[in-house]
Design a protein around this motif. Sequence first.
Motif, mmCIF file in Angstrom:
data_model
loop_
_atom_site.group_PDB
_atom_site.id
_atom_site.type_symbol
_atom_site.label_atom_id
_atom_site.label_comp_id
_atom_site.label_asym_id
_atom_site.label_seq_id
_atom_site.Cartn_x
_atom_site.Cartn_y
_atom_site.Cartn_z
ATOM 1 N N ALA A 1 0.861 -1.174 0.000
ATOM 2 C CA ALA A 1 0.000 0.000 0.000
ATOM 3 C C ALA A 1 0.901 1.228 0.000
ATOM 4 N N SER A 2 0.327 2.343 -0.394
ATOM 5 C CA SER A 2 1.138 3.563 -0.476
ATOM 6 C C SER A 2 0.236 4.770 -0.276
ATOM 7 N N LYS A 3 0.850 5.951 -0.339
ATOM 8 C CA LYS A 3 0.062 7.172 -0.257
ATOM 9 C C LYS A 3 -0.481 7.546 -1.631
ATOM 10 N N GLY A 4 -0.311 6.683 -2.588
ATOM 11 C CA GLY A 4 -0.821 6.943 -3.936
ATOM 12 C C GLY A 4 0.187 6.615 -5.010
ATOM 13 N N ALA A 5 1.485 6.803 -4.681
ATOM 14 C CA ALA A 5 2.532 6.527 -5.687
ATOM 15 C C ALA A 5 2.687 5.019 -5.867
ATOM 16 N N PRO A 6 3.051 4.566 -7.068
ATOM 17 C CA PRO A 6 3.229 3.134 -7.260
ATOM 18 C C PRO A 6 4.460 2.597 -6.540
ATOM 19 N N CYS A 7 4.384 1.378 -6.060
ATOM 20 C CA CYS A 7 5.559 0.697 -5.521
ATOM 21 C C CYS A 7 5.427 -0.783 -5.880
ATOM 22 N N SER A 8 6.547 -1.502 -5.871
ATOM 23 C CA SER A 8 6.469 -2.862 -6.407
ATOM 24 C C SER A 8 6.588 -3.913 -5.315
ATOM 25 N N LEU A 9 5.854 -4.985 -5.478
ATOM 26 C CA LEU A 9 5.914 -6.119 -4.540
ATOM 27 C C LEU A 9 6.678 -7.244 -5.217
ATOM 28 N N PRO A 10 7.798 -7.676 -4.629
ATOM 29 C CA PRO A 10 8.523 -8.782 -5.255
ATOM 30 C C PRO A 10 7.618 -9.996 -5.395
ATOM 31 N N GLY A 11 7.840 -10.803 -6.426
ATOM 32 C CA GLY A 11 6.938 -11.907 -6.731
ATOM 33 C C GLY A 11 6.944 -13.004 -5.679
ATOM 34 N N TYR A 12 5.803 -13.622 -5.472
ATOM 35 C CA TYR A 12 5.698 -14.733 -4.535
ATOM 36 C C TYR A 12 5.507 -16.015 -5.322
ATOM 37 N N THR A 13 6.385 -16.980 -5.105
ATOM 38 C CA THR A 13 6.157 -18.279 -5.707
ATOM 39 C C THR A 13 6.302 -19.331 -4.644
#
Length: 204
Positions: A191-203
């Motif tokens: 989650a963020s204040k609106g700016a994009p951020c990335s979640l590393p992949g889950y496998t």
Amino acid sequence: MNTHLFVAAIYDALMVPADKLGFEQVRRMVVKGASGRTLEIGAGTGLNFRHFENARQVYAIEPDPNMLRRAAGRMENGVVLARAEAERLPFPDDTFDTVVSTLTFCTIGDPLGAAGEIKRVLKPDGCFFFAEHPIAEKTFLSRAEKIMSPVWKRIAGGCHLDRDIISFFISAGLTVSEIVRLDSFFVAGRASKGAPCSLPGYTK
Ligand SMILES: C[S@@+](CC[C@H](N)C(=O)[O-])C[C@H]1O[C@@H](n2cnc3c(N)ncnc32)[C@H](O)[C@@H]1O
């Protein structure tokens, strides 16, 4: 808040089956995503510390002195540990690039207040990574969780099984932009204040 001497003493042993069922991989995924100045809330016994490899400076807060003592014996990756509650974070606005929470929002006394605090201390382009166990989506499981929650709360250090955790993030004004559901119980996301951020992949 209440302190939990017994729960702190057995916490690591309790986590062994959960970690074997895949939660260790979730911890790694969520915590490795942390970069820059990072805050972990509700650090517990410090099980996440070893995964903070990509963060520049890590602060961890934990209110229970019994947990805190164990976490202090696990300091890695330059973590700075302090006794504090997530509802009253002792940091100025816009301090952190990353905030991390794993399995903490089930226990926090005022989860909406804590989500508001996370939003306050995140930088405008910061990221909040979480892995939590919100109430299940499937009706029969959620019914069971509602029934069991009052008893579970007493024996499991104040842990609620029946919280709609993501709704606290949204109500606090955070933008929840990615969710990975893991089995029936765990959810990882960002989650963020609106700016994009990335979640590393889950496998798995
Ligand atoms: C289930 S444990 C999770 C510990 C750790 N995050 C982990 O993943 O192993 C929940 C933790 O939240 C902490 N906690 C309870 N109330 C809190 C609050 N108001 N603010 C921050 N942490 C809190 C508890 O003391 C406990 O260490």
